[in-house]
Design a protein around this motif. Structure first.
Motif, PDB file in Angstrom:
ATOM      1  N   TYR A 184      -5.875  40.091 -23.979  1.00 15.39           N
ATOM      2  CA  TYR A 184      -6.321  41.228 -23.161  1.00 15.39           C
ATOM      3  C   TYR A 184      -6.121  40.942 -21.677  1.00 15.39           C
ATOM      4  O   TYR A 184      -5.483  41.720 -20.952  1.00 15.39           O
ATOM      5  N   SER A 185      -6.655  39.806 -21.207  1.00 22.61           N
ATOM      6  CA  SER A 185      -6.583  39.565 -19.753  1.00 22.61           C
ATOM      7  C   SER A 185      -5.143  39.292 -19.317  1.00 22.61           C
ATOM      8  O   SER A 185      -4.754  39.646 -18.195  1.00 22.61           O
ATOM      9  N   ALA A 186      -4.336  38.703 -20.231  1.00 24.41           N
ATOM     10  CA  ALA A 186      -2.924  38.488 -19.878  1.00 24.41           C
ATOM     11  C   ALA A 186      -2.210  39.827 -19.723  1.00 24.41           C
ATOM     12  O   ALA A 186      -1.374  40.000 -18.829  1.00 24.41           O
ATOM     13  N   SER A 187      -2.551  40.795 -20.587  1.00 24.26           N
ATOM     14  CA  SER A 187      -1.897  42.111 -20.467  1.00 24.26           C
ATOM     15  C   SER A 187      -2.355  42.832 -19.198  1.00 24.26           C
ATOM     16  O   SER A 187      -1.557  43.498 -18.530  1.00 24.26           O
ATOM     17  N   LYS A 188      -3.628  42.685 -18.838  1.00 24.42           N
ATOM     18  CA  LYS A 188      -4.107  43.319 -17.600  1.00 24.42           C
ATOM     19  C   LYS A 188      -3.499  42.628 -16.376  1.00 24.42           C
ATOM     20  O   LYS A 188      -3.121  43.279 -15.405  1.00 24.42           O
ATOM     21  N   ALA A 189      -3.394  41.292 -16.420  1.00 28.81           N
ATOM     22  CA  ALA A 189      -2.795  40.561 -15.297  1.00 28.81           C
ATOM     23  C   ALA A 189      -1.348  41.015 -15.115  1.00 28.81           C
ATOM     24  O   ALA A 189      -0.886  41.254 -13.989  1.00 28.81           O
ATOM     25  N   ALA A 237      -6.509  52.036 -21.349  1.00 24.51           N
ATOM     26  CA  ALA A 237      -6.178  50.663 -21.753  1.00 24.51           C
ATOM     27  C   ALA A 237      -6.804  50.370 -23.107  1.00 24.51           C
ATOM     28  O   ALA A 237      -7.734  51.056 -23.544  1.00 24.51           O
ATOM     29  N   GLU A 238      -6.257  49.368 -23.761  1.00 23.25           N
ATOM     30  CA  GLU A 238      -6.997  48.695 -24.825  1.00 23.25           C
ATOM     31  C   GLU A 238      -7.885  47.705 -24.094  1.00 23.25           C
ATOM     32  O   GLU A 238      -7.405  46.909 -23.284  1.00 23.25           O
ATOM     33  N   SER A 239      -9.191  47.741 -24.386  1.00 23.83           N
ATOM     34  CA  SER A 239     -10.128  47.048 -23.483  1.00 23.83           C
ATOM     35  C   SER A 239     -10.969  45.942 -24.122  1.00 23.83           C
ATOM     36  O   SER A 239     -11.724  45.280 -23.419  1.00 23.83           O
ATOM     37  N   HIS A 240     -10.855  45.734 -25.446  1.00 22.95           N
ATOM     38  CA  HIS A 240     -11.802  44.797 -26.062  1.00 22.95           C
ATOM     39  C   HIS A 240     -11.147  43.448 -26.388  1.00 22.95           C
ATOM     40  O   HIS A 240     -10.202  43.370 -27.188  1.00 22.95           O
ATOM     41  N   THR A 265       0.102  49.361 -24.690  1.00 23.68           N
ATOM     42  CA  THR A 265      -0.659  50.286 -23.826  1.00 23.68           C
ATOM     43  C   THR A 265      -0.826  49.729 -22.411  1.00 23.68           C
ATOM     44  O   THR A 265      -0.568  50.420 -21.424  1.00 23.68           O
ATOM     45  N   ASN A 266      -1.255  48.471 -22.316  1.00 24.56           N
ATOM     46  CA  ASN A 266      -1.658  47.967 -20.995  1.00 24.56           C
ATOM     47  C   ASN A 266      -0.463  47.644 -20.101  1.00 24.56           C
ATOM     48  O   ASN A 266      -0.541  47.804 -18.881  1.00 24.56           O
ATOM     49  N   ILE A 267       0.644  47.199 -20.707  1.00 24.05           N
ATOM     50  CA  ILE A 267       1.812  46.846 -19.878  1.00 24.05           C
ATOM     51  C   ILE A 267       2.843  47.991 -19.881  1.00 24.05           C
ATOM     52  O   ILE A 267       3.123  48.577 -18.831  1.00 24.05           O
ATOM     53  N   PRO A 287      -2.731  41.337 -30.688  1.00 24.37           N
ATOM     54  CA  PRO A 287      -2.336  41.435 -29.268  1.00 24.37           C
ATOM     55  C   PRO A 287      -1.346  42.561 -28.963  1.00 24.37           C
ATOM     56  O   PRO A 287      -1.338  43.084 -27.858  1.00 24.37           O
ATOM     57  N   LYS A 288      -0.521  42.947 -29.930  1.00 23.46           N
ATOM     58  CA  LYS A 288       0.627  43.794 -29.584  1.00 23.46           C
ATOM     59  C   LYS A 288       0.235  45.165 -28.998  1.00 23.46           C
ATOM     60  O   LYS A 288       0.861  45.659 -28.060  1.00 23.46           O
TER      61      LYS A 288
END
Ligand code: NAD
Ligand code: DAU
Length: 350
Positions: free
Chosen positions: A156-161, A84-87, A101-103, A95-96
């Motif tokens: 970040y948290s929106a992409s992880k969610a 993931a991109e984590s920071h 990566t995350n989605i 954001p992109k």
């Protein structure tokens, strides 16, 4: 021979998970798939790189054809997905990359697992590693439970969610045997010095200003990285399919306390006068949309799978500071080059 794919295994948490699995399961082939972004570093794994059951693959989970071919070729039995991109600060600036990566990267892995495993899911597991940030921000009271509604507030948290929702959707829609865990802030060896604790350690060492966002009163719930790796091992092997587990160390601290504790420990270790490093503390413009407090209720994991964190906070802090002081070459390498530009963009005139 069983084959497990671990994505993001050259990163901070991933390298601890890879090491644990390679050593604990010598009869299992462990494949570490990592793009080696700025955060991925094979120097994190030099002690296990020659183990016969360890295999490294450089590649990008955003590349759909590559991911499909990889599954065809290796026929993985399980996936532990950490890449993931984590920071958070980088996600605010750009954001992109996080969406890709995350989605998209997660969807590529889900599709490959679904496509390759078809409907014969016996013995297969897709384990997605996520964060407590998906639950949003707490006030002074309460803790996040597995049932807390999602309320992500940074890119970040929106992409992880989003990736968590997709993993659950594949479980409900296609029956993909998926599990998810949401963990609080990790700390420990090998963490890239963009994150609070290693950044402050590095700056104290170099007598540089110690940037504290806002008033330093925001609270995070800290867990030693090896305790997270042990929880991942337990959940991967014994967790219920379709279940979610919260992981946390019950160590809530205000950021300013973390910074002052590091100053005290390092003044002692570096033979400086007491109070010297605290003078470097500099309050800087707050992070945009800064979540106030995170706190995890890990009761389900403790009760159902009997997990308990083994490393006490003081002990973990000591281990972490010692690791950074003893791994000067690692620190110099990761803070040279691109890091200098990143630091200037993020902190100059802040
Ligand atoms: P990290 O940034 O240190 O490492 C991420 C790794 O993923 C790197 O090795 C990087 O090279 C790799 N990667 C990035 N993009 C990739 C791509 N497109 N294809 C393949 N590999 C790619 O992150 P971390 O702190 O070790 O976090 C690992 C996971 O745990 C993430 O999913 C993160 O959301 C989650 N998590 C982290 C924390 C924490 O406190 N650090 C807490 C809870 C959950
Ligand atoms: O909660 C889990 C999350 O913890 C993970 O999902 C993320 O991948 C991980 O990066 C971490 O996110 P945070 O934003 O909480 O971690 P970070 O180390 O960036 O910041 C911790 C706190 O310290 C936060 O309140 C912001 C503050 N901070 C951070 C930096 C880098 C500062 O005050 N100064 C700084 O220079």
């Amino acid at each position: 021979m069983e084959k497990i794919l671990i994505t993001g295994g050259a990163g901070f948490i991933g390298s601890h998970v890879v090491r644990l699995f390679v050593k604990k399961y010598p009869e299992t082939a462990i494949f570490n798939l990592d793009k080696l972004t700025y955060a991925g570093n094979l120097a994190n794994l030099t002690d296990i790189e020659h183990h016969p059951n360890y295999h490294f693959i450089k590649g990008d989970i955003v590349d759909e054809a590559f991911v499909m071919e990889l599954f065809e070729k290796h026929q993985f039995d399980g996936v532990i997905h950490l890449a993931a991109e984590s920071h958070v600060d980088r996600s605010i600036a750009n954001p992109k990359e996080f969406i890709l990566t995350n989605i998209i990267g997660t969807v590529n892995l889900l599709n490959a697992a679904r496509n390759f495993w078809k409907t014969d899911y016996s013995g297969k597991r897709f384990y997605h590693i996520s964060t407590d940030e998906v639950y949003g921000s707490l006030g002074d009271e309460g803790k996040f439970l597995e049932t807390t509604p999602y309320d992500p507030r940074s890119p970040y948290s929106a992409s992880k969610a989003s990736s968590d929702h997709l993993v659950r959707a594949y479980y409900h829609t296609y029956g993909l045997p998926a599990l998810i865990s949401n963990c609080s802030n990790n700390y420990g060896p090998n963490q890239f010095p963009e994150k609070l604790i290693p950044l402050i350690i590095n700056n104290i060492k170099q007598r540089k200003p110690l940037p504290v966002y806002g008033k330093g009163l925001n609270i995070r719930d800290w867990l030693y990285v090896e305790d997270h790796a042990r929880a991942i091992d337990l959940i991967f092997h014994r967790g219920g399919i379709g279940e979610t587990y919260n992981i946390g160390g019950n160590n809530e601290r205000q950021n300013i306390d973390i910074v002052k504790t590091l100053c005290r420990i390092m003044d002692e270790k570096l033979g400086r006068e007491a109070g010297e490093s605290e003078q470097l503390i500099t309050y800087v413009t707050d992070r945009a949309g800064h979540d106030f407090r995170y706190a995890i209720d890990a009761g389900k994991l403790k009760k159902e799978l009997l997990w308990t964190p083994e490393v006490k906070f003081d002990e973990g802090f000591e281990l972490t500071v010692n690791w950074y002081l003893n791994n000067q070459k690692w620190l110099e390498e990761v803070t040279s080059g691109d890091y200098q530009g990143y630091y200037q963009r993020m902190y100059l005139n802040r």
